[in-house]
Design a protein around this motif. Sequence first.
Motif, PDB file in Angstrom:
ATOM      1  N   VAL A   1      69.484  36.732 -28.220  1.00 15.02           N
ATOM      2  CA  VAL A   1      68.024  36.881 -28.229  1.00 15.02           C
ATOM      3  C   VAL A   1      67.344  35.538 -27.999  1.00 15.02           C
ATOM      4  N   SER A   2      67.804  34.498 -28.696  1.00 15.68           N
ATOM      5  CA  SER A   2      67.154  33.190 -28.548  1.00 15.68           C
ATOM      6  C   SER A   2      67.338  32.637 -27.143  1.00 15.68           C
ATOM      7  N   LYS A   3      68.517  32.849 -26.534  1.00 14.41           N
ATOM      8  CA  LYS A   3      68.747  32.380 -25.157  1.00 14.41           C
ATOM      9  C   LYS A   3      67.822  33.104 -24.176  1.00 14.41           C
ATOM     10  N   VAL A   4      67.721  34.418 -24.326  1.00 15.87           N
ATOM     11  CA  VAL A   4      66.896  35.216 -23.420  1.00 15.87           C
ATOM     12  C   VAL A   4      65.411  34.859 -23.572  1.00 15.87           C
ATOM     13  N   LEU A   5      64.950  34.692 -24.819  1.00 17.17           N
ATOM     14  CA  LEU A   5      63.531  34.398 -25.048  1.00 17.17           C
ATOM     15  C   LEU A   5      63.120  33.037 -24.495  1.00 17.17           C
ATOM     16  N   LYS A   6      64.075  32.103 -24.370  1.00 21.57           N
ATOM     17  CA  LYS A   6      63.757  30.799 -23.786  1.00 21.57           C
ATOM     18  C   LYS A   6      63.339  30.933 -22.326  1.00 21.57           C
ATOM     19  N   ASN A   7      63.836  31.984 -21.654  1.00 22.22           N
ATOM     20  CA  ASN A   7      63.524  32.208 -20.243  1.00 22.22           C
ATOM     21  C   ASN A   7      62.293  33.089 -20.034  1.00 22.22           C
ATOM     22  N   CYS A   8      61.693  33.561 -21.120  1.00 25.48           N
ATOM     23  CA  CYS A   8      60.534  34.445 -21.020  1.00 25.48           C
ATOM     24  C   CYS A   8      59.248  33.633 -21.160  1.00 25.48           C
ATOM     25  N   SER A   9      58.199  34.114 -20.486  1.00 26.58           N
ATOM     26  CA  SER A   9      56.936  33.359 -20.522  1.00 26.58           C
ATOM     27  C   SER A   9      55.739  34.268 -20.788  1.00 26.58           C
ATOM     28  N   GLY A  10      55.902  35.228 -21.660  1.00 22.18           N
ATOM     29  CA  GLY A  10      54.794  36.124 -21.978  1.00 22.18           C
ATOM     30  C   GLY A  10      53.749  35.452 -22.847  1.00 22.18           C
ATOM     31  N   THR A  11      52.522  35.987 -22.801  1.00 20.28           N
ATOM     32  CA  THR A  11      51.440  35.402 -23.594  1.00 20.28           C
ATOM     33  C   THR A  11      51.290  36.088 -24.945  1.00 20.28           C
ATOM     34  N   ASN A  12      51.895  37.270 -25.092  1.00 21.83           N
ATOM     35  CA  ASN A  12      51.857  37.928 -26.406  1.00 21.83           C
ATOM     36  C   ASN A  12      53.220  38.547 -26.712  1.00 21.83           C
ATOM     37  N   THR A  13      53.364  39.053 -27.915  1.00 21.69           N
ATOM     38  CA  THR A  13      54.655  39.551 -28.384  1.00 21.69           C
ATOM     39  C   THR A  13      55.181  40.692 -27.520  1.00 21.69           C
ATOM     40  N   SER A  14      54.331  41.645 -27.175  1.00 23.10           N
ATOM     41  CA  SER A  14      54.817  42.806 -26.414  1.00 23.10           C
ATOM     42  C   SER A  14      55.303  42.397 -25.022  1.00 23.10           C
ATOM     43  N   GLU A  15      54.624  41.438 -24.388  1.00 22.61           N
ATOM     44  CA  GLU A  15      55.085  40.962 -23.077  1.00 22.61           C
ATOM     45  C   GLU A  15      56.438  40.277 -23.200  1.00 22.61           C
ATOM     46  N   LEU A  16      56.591  39.460 -24.244  1.00 22.09           N
ATOM     47  CA  LEU A  16      57.870  38.768 -24.457  1.00 22.09           C
ATOM     48  C   LEU A  16      59.007  39.765 -24.654  1.00 22.09           C
ATOM     49  N   VAL A  17      58.764  40.784 -25.474  1.00 26.60           N
ATOM     50  CA  VAL A  17      59.791  41.796 -25.741  1.00 26.60           C
ATOM     51  C   VAL A  17      60.135  42.545 -24.452  1.00 26.60           C
TER      52      VAL A  17
END
Length: 186
Positions: A161-177
């Motif tokens: 999860v932490s590796k994947v979230l480093k590559n995400c650039s959402g502005t809110n929680t739902s976009e990140l998920v």
Amino acid sequence: MIVGIEGTIERKEPTLLNVNVNGIIYEIFVSVNCSSKIIDQKVKLYITHIIREDSQTLYGFLDSNEKKLFDTVIKINGVGPKVALAICSTFTPSSFSQIVSSNDVSMLKRVPGIGPKGASRILVELSGFIIDTDENEDSSSSNLLEASLALESLGFKKDIVSKVLKNCSGTNTSELVRQALKQLQK
């Protein structure tokens, strides 16, 4: 599930409160830090309610960040509520997040009940994991924390999860998920 309690303190010990809520007295375990901050007879606590085969226990927190720290740490294999409460008693959430980010095993070994192996395991499990440290913290890190917790609750491993979230650039929680789930499906 009990998530909060507001009432009058009947009995106070360093790690235990008896709180009277409309005639029902609840036994609530608290950290030394939390207990020392309670100066009034009236109290309002965030609660983590743990139900086991042979018991139901309540753990109380004045600070939502301390509750998040407790809830995060008890998810680690081999760390029970007593050790998690000892961590909350020894460190504030902000000092604990500094220990995690600096990977400081020697500081974590100061907690009663945690040896070198346990300290290393906790730091490995929490590496890359974001803990809210201040009320003033920017919303992007709290969004990352919420997204991380959401993905973990779906059964994904913390390190993935932490590796994947480093590559995400959402502005809110739902976009990140959403972005993380797309990457995890590949």
